[in-house]
Design a protein around this motif. Structure first.
Motif, PDB file in Angstrom:
ATOM      1  N   SER A 101       0.845  -1.191   0.000  1.00 30.97           N
ATOM      2  CA  SER A 101       0.000   0.000   0.000  1.00 30.97           C
ATOM      3  C   SER A 101       0.889   1.253   0.000  1.00 30.97           C
ATOM      4  O   SER A 101       2.094   1.190   0.250  1.00 30.97           O
ATOM      5  N   GLU A 102       0.277   2.418  -0.252  1.00 26.87           N
ATOM      6  CA  GLU A 102       1.030   3.642  -0.525  1.00 26.87           C
ATOM      7  C   GLU A 102       1.943   4.081   0.623  1.00 26.87           C
ATOM      8  O   GLU A 102       2.954   4.733   0.382  1.00 26.87           O
ATOM      9  N   HIS A 119       2.018   1.259  13.328  1.00 25.44           N
ATOM     10  CA  HIS A 119       1.155   1.028  14.493  1.00 25.44           C
ATOM     11  C   HIS A 119       0.131  -0.040  14.120  1.00 25.44           C
ATOM     12  O   HIS A 119      -0.750   0.194  13.282  1.00 25.44           O
ATOM     13  N   ASP A 120       0.271  -1.233  14.751  1.00 25.54           N
ATOM     14  CA  ASP A 120      -0.622  -2.357  14.460  1.00 25.54           C
ATOM     15  C   ASP A 120      -0.657  -2.664  12.967  1.00 25.54           C
ATOM     16  O   ASP A 120      -1.738  -2.799  12.369  1.00 25.54           O
ATOM     17  N   ASN A 121       0.522  -2.746  12.375  1.00 25.37           N
ATOM     18  CA  ASN A 121       0.686  -3.058  10.957  1.00 25.37           C
ATOM     19  C   ASN A 121       0.066  -2.009  10.012  1.00 25.37           C
ATOM     20  O   ASN A 121      -0.133  -2.247   8.831  1.00 25.37           O
ATOM     21  N   LEU A 122      -0.240  -0.849  10.577  1.00 22.99           N
ATOM     22  CA  LEU A 122      -0.712   0.295   9.783  1.00 22.99           C
ATOM     23  C   LEU A 122       0.345   1.389   9.832  1.00 22.99           C
ATOM     24  O   LEU A 122       0.953   1.626  10.884  1.00 22.99           O
ATOM     25  N   GLU A 138      -2.562  -5.159   1.309  1.00 24.98           N
ATOM     26  CA  GLU A 138      -3.497  -4.386   2.117  1.00 24.98           C
ATOM     27  C   GLU A 138      -2.748  -3.403   3.017  1.00 24.98           C
ATOM     28  O   GLU A 138      -1.608  -3.629   3.411  1.00 24.98           O
ATOM     29  N   LYS A 139      -3.435  -2.301   3.377  1.00 25.78           N
ATOM     30  CA  LYS A 139      -2.788  -1.269   4.187  1.00 25.78           C
ATOM     31  C   LYS A 139      -2.489  -1.724   5.614  1.00 25.78           C
ATOM     32  O   LYS A 139      -1.659  -1.108   6.294  1.00 25.78           O
ATOM     33  N   ASP A 140      -3.170  -2.766   6.101  1.00 29.57           N
ATOM     34  CA  ASP A 140      -2.903  -3.265   7.453  1.00 29.57           C
ATOM     35  C   ASP A 140      -1.923  -4.439   7.450  1.00 29.57           C
ATOM     36  O   ASP A 140      -1.840  -5.208   8.400  1.00 29.57           O
ATOM     37  N   VAL A 143       0.880   5.140  10.042  1.00 27.92           N
ATOM     38  CA  VAL A 143       0.136   6.333  10.446  1.00 27.92           C
ATOM     39  C   VAL A 143       1.002   7.569  10.228  1.00 27.92           C
ATOM     40  O   VAL A 143       2.197   7.571  10.534  1.00 27.92           O
ATOM     41  N   ASP A 144       0.364   8.639   9.702  1.00 30.71           N
ATOM     42  CA  ASP A 144       1.084   9.890   9.432  1.00 30.71           C
ATOM     43  C   ASP A 144       1.631  10.497  10.725  1.00 30.71           C
ATOM     44  O   ASP A 144       0.941  10.539  11.744  1.00 30.71           O
TER      45      ASP A 144
END
Length: 236
Positions: A27-28, A51-54, A37-39, A56-57
């Motif tokens: 993901s981007e 953070h939790d496989n995401l 996927e983003k997660d 975050v900006d």
């Protein structure tokens, strides 16, 4: 299938499952990931935190990451930040507009939470000296402007120099005898118009015409008698 061939296929599947994917398949916001996927991010691009496989900006504003110069403020963007200029009413600010100032600039004063312009022209102390100047207020300052007919000479306003032709009016060079001729011409035009209307049988204009003739005759006789008396007195 031989045991060696089965071992090779198992190794390939293991690498495909557990080895991080990088590049266009993530993901981007991900630099490395376990899937599209983003997660499923395993590592983030610069400006983002995992953070939790995401990913975050990171809001750099208000942290040690922000490096904005004086009289600017930090504006967070996607994956980074910008430094924007403060309002001209401010000396240092926490955001855009005159209500986010840390201190008011010269020519402004605090009013509640805002820095507002000082109207120097309405202050008790006369901003522009002399009757030939008037004050013009501007944002954060003011300037003195000369009145009509005056020009700037240093810090003062002096009366503008005009030529003799500019100072004279339209009828200033007309002589008395020329004025008398003009009066007679105008009176003649009026009489002509009245005579035309009287010839059409209009009783009102006929009476006006006869009255004008009588007034002109009386004026002419009076003028002649005055000149005769003057000549007699001068002859003595």
């Amino acid at each position: 299938m031989s045991p060696s061939r089965m071992y090779f296929l198992s190794a390939v599947l293991c690498v495909a499952i557990f080895h991080p994917i990088s590049g266009q398949n993530c993901s981007e916001r991900c630099k490395a990931c376990g899937g599209p996927e983003k997660d499923q991010c395993l590592q983030c691009l610069a400006g983002f935190v995992l953070h939790d496989n995401l990913c975050v900006d990171i809001d750099e504003c208000g942290t040690d990451l922000e490096r904005c110069p004086d009289n600017t403020y930090c504006f967070n963007t996607h994956g980074s930040y910008e430094c924007k200029g403060c309002d001209k009413a401010c000396v240092g600010c926490m955001g855009g507009g005159p209500n986010r100032c840390k201190k008011c600039a010269a020519g402004y004063r605090s009013s509640g939470v805002r820095c507002i312009d000082i109207d120097e022209c309405s202050e008790e102390v006369l901003a522009c000296p002399g009757v030939s100047m008037f004050c013009v207020n501007t944002k954060g300052s003011f300037h003195c402007q000369c009145a009509v007919g005056y020009t700037h000479r240093g810090d003062t306003c002096e009366k503008s120099q005009t030529t003799a032709s500019e100072e004279k009016g339209f009828f200033d060079d007309i002589q008395e005898d020329e004025i008398e001729v003009l009066q007679q011409m105008v009176f003649g035009v009026v009489l002509c118009a009245l005579a035309t209307l009287a010839a059409k049988g209009d009783l009102v204009f006929t009476s006006i015409f006869m009255g004008a003739l009588a007034a002109m005759a009386g004026y002419w006789l009076s003028d002649k008698s005055d000149r005769l008396i003057d000549s007699i007195l001068k002859g003595r």
